[in-house]
Write a protein that holds these residues in place. Structure first.
Motif, PDB file in Angstrom:
ATOM      1  N   THR A 128       0.818  -1.218   0.000  1.00 15.71           N
ATOM      2  CA  THR A 128       0.000   0.000   0.000  1.00 15.71           C
ATOM      3  C   THR A 128       0.848   1.263   0.000  1.00 15.71           C
ATOM      4  N   VAL A 129       2.130   1.128   0.304  1.00 11.43           N
ATOM      5  CA  VAL A 129       3.033   2.278   0.323  1.00 11.43           C
ATOM      6  C   VAL A 129       3.567   2.581  -1.077  1.00 11.43           C
ATOM      7  N   LEU A 130       3.738   1.549  -1.875  1.00 14.22           N
ATOM      8  CA  LEU A 130       4.447   1.652  -3.154  1.00 14.22           C
ATOM      9  C   LEU A 130       3.892   2.695  -4.124  1.00 14.22           C
ATOM     10  N   PRO A 131       2.559   2.849  -4.278  1.00 13.26           N
ATOM     11  CA  PRO A 131       2.055   3.800  -5.282  1.00 13.26           C
ATOM     12  C   PRO A 131       2.462   5.251  -5.039  1.00 13.26           C
ATOM     13  N   ASP A 132       2.781   5.608  -3.809  1.00 15.32           N
ATOM     14  CA  ASP A 132       3.114   6.989  -3.481  1.00 15.32           C
ATOM     15  C   ASP A 132       4.605   7.298  -3.579  1.00 15.32           C
ATOM     16  N   CYS A 133       5.406   6.337  -3.996  1.00 16.11           N
ATOM     17  CA  CYS A 133       6.863   6.500  -3.961  1.00 16.11           C
ATOM     18  C   CYS A 133       7.432   6.981  -5.291  1.00 16.11           C
ATOM     19  N   ASP A 134       8.529   7.711  -5.199  1.00 16.53           N
ATOM     20  CA  ASP A 134       9.295   8.123  -6.369  1.00 16.53           C
ATOM     21  C   ASP A 134      10.563   7.291  -6.519  1.00 16.53           C
ATOM     22  N   LEU A 135      11.046   6.726  -5.413  1.00 15.81           N
ATOM     23  CA  LEU A 135      12.253   5.892  -5.416  1.00 15.81           C
ATOM     24  C   LEU A 135      12.058   4.780  -4.397  1.00 15.81           C
ATOM     25  N   ILE A 136      12.271   3.537  -4.831  1.00 21.27           N
ATOM     26  CA  ILE A 136      12.137   2.365  -3.965  1.00 21.27           C
ATOM     27  C   ILE A 136      13.454   1.610  -3.999  1.00 21.27           C
ATOM     28  N   VAL A 137      14.033   1.351  -2.825  1.00 22.29           N
ATOM     29  CA  VAL A 137      15.352   0.728  -2.754  1.00 22.29           C
ATOM     30  C   VAL A 137      15.295  -0.487  -1.839  1.00 22.29           C
ATOM     31  N   GLY A 138      15.841  -1.615  -2.323  1.00 18.99           N
ATOM     32  CA  GLY A 138      15.862  -2.810  -1.485  1.00 18.99           C
ATOM     33  C   GLY A 138      16.732  -3.902  -2.057  1.00 18.99           C
ATOM     34  N   THR A 139      17.075  -4.864  -1.216  1.00 20.26           N
ATOM     35  CA  THR A 139      17.770  -6.076  -1.650  1.00 20.26           C
ATOM     36  C   THR A 139      16.774  -6.999  -2.349  1.00 20.26           C
ATOM     37  N   GLU A 140      17.259  -8.124  -2.877  1.00 17.94           N
ATOM     38  CA  GLU A 140      16.348  -9.083  -3.504  1.00 17.94           C
ATOM     39  C   GLU A 140      15.273  -9.528  -2.519  1.00 17.94           C
ATOM     40  N   GLU A 141      15.694  -9.821  -1.272  1.00 18.25           N
ATOM     41  CA  GLU A 141      14.721 -10.263  -0.264  1.00 18.25           C
ATOM     42  C   GLU A 141      13.717  -9.159   0.052  1.00 18.25           C
ATOM     43  N   GLU A 142      14.189  -7.929   0.108  1.00 17.02           N
ATOM     44  CA  GLU A 142      13.291  -6.818   0.428  1.00 17.02           C
ATOM     45  C   GLU A 142      12.328  -6.527  -0.718  1.00 17.02           C
ATOM     46  N   ILE A 143      12.809  -6.643  -1.952  1.00 16.75           N
ATOM     47  CA  ILE A 143      11.924  -6.470  -3.105  1.00 16.75           C
ATOM     48  C   ILE A 143      10.829  -7.533  -3.086  1.00 16.75           C
ATOM     49  N   MET A 144      11.186  -8.747  -2.679  1.00 20.25           N
ATOM     50  CA  MET A 144      10.189  -9.823  -2.621  1.00 20.25           C
ATOM     51  C   MET A 144       9.160  -9.579  -1.519  1.00 20.25           C
ATOM     52  N   ILE A 145       9.600  -9.134  -0.342  1.00 24.85           N
ATOM     53  CA  ILE A 145       8.638  -8.918   0.742  1.00 24.85           C
ATOM     54  C   ILE A 145       7.720  -7.740   0.422  1.00 24.85           C
ATOM     55  N   ALA A 146       8.241  -6.734  -0.271  1.00 22.01           N
ATOM     56  CA  ALA A 146       7.414  -5.574  -0.606  1.00 22.01           C
ATOM     57  C   ALA A 146       6.364  -5.894  -1.651  1.00 22.01           C
ATOM     58  N   SER A 147       6.607  -6.932  -2.434  1.00 24.37           N
ATOM     59  CA  SER A 147       5.700  -7.292  -3.529  1.00 24.37           C
ATOM     60  C   SER A 147       4.834  -8.500  -3.215  1.00 24.37           C
ATOM     61  N   GLY A 148       5.341  -9.378  -2.339  1.00 23.12           N
ATOM     62  CA  GLY A 148       4.653 -10.631  -2.058  1.00 23.12           C
ATOM     63  C   GLY A 148       5.010 -11.746  -3.027  1.00 23.12           C
ATOM     64  N   ALA A 149       5.860 -11.459  -4.019  1.00 24.13           N
ATOM     65  CA  ALA A 149       6.250 -12.471  -5.002  1.00 24.13           C
ATOM     66  C   ALA A 149       7.359 -13.354  -4.444  1.00 24.13           C
ATOM     67  N   ASP A 150       7.559 -14.498  -5.113  1.00 22.86           N
ATOM     68  CA  ASP A 150       8.508 -15.494  -4.612  1.00 22.86           C
ATOM     69  C   ASP A 150       9.837 -15.515  -5.338  1.00 22.86           C
ATOM     70  N   ASP A 151      10.018 -14.671  -6.341  1.00 23.32           N
ATOM     71  CA  ASP A 151      11.320 -14.554  -6.995  1.00 23.32           C
ATOM     72  C   ASP A 151      11.522 -13.099  -7.373  1.00 23.32           C
ATOM     73  N   CYS A 152      12.759 -12.733  -7.623  1.00 23.59           N
ATOM     74  CA  CYS A 152      13.108 -11.324  -7.776  1.00 23.59           C
ATOM     75  C   CYS A 152      12.466 -10.687  -9.008  1.00 23.59           C
ATOM     76  N   LEU A 153      12.497 -11.381 -10.146  1.00 24.88           N
ATOM     77  CA  LEU A 153      11.948 -10.806 -11.373  1.00 24.88           C
ATOM     78  C   LEU A 153      10.444 -10.587 -11.249  1.00 24.88           C
ATOM     79  N   SER A 154       9.743 -11.563 -10.704  1.00 25.41           N
ATOM     80  CA  SER A 154       8.299 -11.404 -10.504  1.00 25.41           C
ATOM     81  C   SER A 154       8.006 -10.276  -9.528  1.00 25.41           C
ATOM     82  N   ALA A 155       8.874 -10.147  -8.525  1.00 24.75           N
ATOM     83  CA  ALA A 155       8.701  -9.083  -7.541  1.00 24.75           C
ATOM     84  C   ALA A 155       8.832  -7.714  -8.201  1.00 24.75           C
ATOM     85  N   LEU A 156       9.837  -7.546  -9.050  1.00 22.57           N
ATOM     86  CA  LEU A 156      10.024  -6.275  -9.738  1.00 22.57           C
ATOM     87  C   LEU A 156       8.831  -5.947 -10.625  1.00 22.57           C
TER      88      LEU A 156
END
Length: 373
Positions: A206-234
């Motif tokens: 719910t935070v993502l739509p309001d952002c101009d810059l999102i920074v994270g590791t592969e694990e953090e990108i996955m938790i922010a998206s709910g996806a199980d692999d990095c490409l799907s998360a992106l």
């Protein structure tokens, strides 16, 4: 938003929001926390580290959070002032203690840590702590993952986001995922990097739509998206947000994505890492963010911002502490121009001299005043 509101505070480049702790680093390198006998003290916590890191690189930064009304809280306040970080929005909580973290460097890439954060001051941050005029004084605000884990601090960060967007500024999201700070791992698992959680993912999405810059590791990108692999998360994040996404990859550097996400993970602006001995990985991401913000807010290309970010991360992993070890802009530029013959930058005498010379206090000792007293 009127001019009177904007003129109340001196102008800032960036305000960071969230954790502010005192880090106690074990000084017996290669030892378990159980065997540590002495500790080195420094300011810690993702946003506190970024406020120092960006200030050292020449940005006008501020930390917005709470500290306790005790010696550790005063230590953080005094250290930030010495670094040139604005403490206008650093609130003193008279009921709660400043957070502490105990850490050790047990092995390469292994740094056990214990968070002492039960009802700590920074997690009591609330909407009333977010001053409209203060937010208006900055070009960007950095919100951090842990402070979306409780209703009061979540509401505080979302208020800051609304105010920053209303004035046309930038919103930066450092995902900063620590599973045990969301109640997903035990007290001894402070170093745990990833625990899948639909609850956390739903909250962060719910935070993502309001952002101009999102920074994270592969694990953090996955938790922010709910996806199980990095490409799907992106790809999932891109469906929710038009923000620039920066994927941190440790020693491999980073990739910046500023448009559609293709099926090729490497299809972005690739920032190469630096060949550095890994001494302590803790705090490297905050140094990375500091370098990236220096470039991004300064209007540099993504390639330059990524280079500065990776170099700052390299300094951090080559030294023991977090914020005190981050490079100044002069130090960073010297390293990028001349490099180092040492894989362990802490052993480079020339770089260490620049670090020492550019991080001294600016207070001048008045000997004549002392002699006359």
């Amino acid at each position: 938003m009127g001019e009177a509101v904007e003129a109340k505070y001196p102008p800032l480049d960036v305000i960071t929001i969230g954790r502010a702790s005192v880090d106690l680093y074990g000084q017996q390198i290669g030892s378990r926390l159980e065997d540590i006998t002495s500790f080195a003290k420094s300011v810690g916590g993702c946003p506190a580290n970024i406020s120092v890191g960006t200030a050292r690189l020449g940005l006008r930064s501020a930390l917005l959070t709470r500290v306790g009304d005790e010696q550790m809280g005063r230590f953080i306040r005094e250290q930030l002032r010495r670094e040139g970080v604005s403490v206008e929005a650093l609130k003193t909580d008279k009921e709660r203690l400043t957070a502490l973290v105990l850490l050790s460097v047990e092995d390469e890439g292994v740094s056990p840590m214990i968070f002492y954060r039960s009802d700590c001051a920074d997690m009591a941050l609330a909407e009333e702590d977010i001053d409209e005029a203060f937010i208006a004084s900055a070009r960007a605000v950095v919100v951090t993952g842990t402070h979306f884990s409780r209703p009061n601090s979540d509401a505080a960060q979302r208020k800051a986001i609304r105010l920053m967007k209303a004035k046309g500024g930038k919103v930066v999201f450092d995902i900063d995922y620590r599973p045990n700070l969301w109640g997903l791992a035990g007290h001894a698992e402070g170093f745990e990097r990833y625990v899948k959680s639909d609850r956390v993912s739903a909250q962060l999405k719910t935070v993502l739509p309001d952002c101009d810059l999102i920074v994270g590791t592969e694990e953090e990108i996955m938790i922010a998206s709910g996806a199980d692999d990095c490409l799907s998360a992106l790809k999932t994040i891109r469906t929710l947000s038009a923000a620039t996404i920066v994927l941190k990859r440790g020693a491999k550097g980073c990739i910046v994505y500023d448009g559609p996400i293709s099926d090729d993970l490497e299809d972005g602006v690739v920032g190469e890492g630096f060949p550095i001995e890994i001494y302590n990985v803790l705090g490297a991401g905050d140094a990375f963010m500091s370098g990236f913000l220096r470039g991004w807010l300064g209007g540099e290309s993504f390639a330059t911002a990524a280079t500065w970010a990776n170099a700052c991360g390299a300094f951090a992993v080559s030294r023991l502490l977090c914020a005190p070890e981050y490079p100044t802009f002069e130090e960073l530029q010297f390293f990028l121009k001349h490099g180092s013959k040492h894989l362990a930058l802490r052993k480079d005498e020339a770089i260490n001299h620049i670090h020492w010379a550019t991080t001294r206090r600016r207070d001048i000792f008045q000997l004549d005043a002392v002699l006359a007293s």
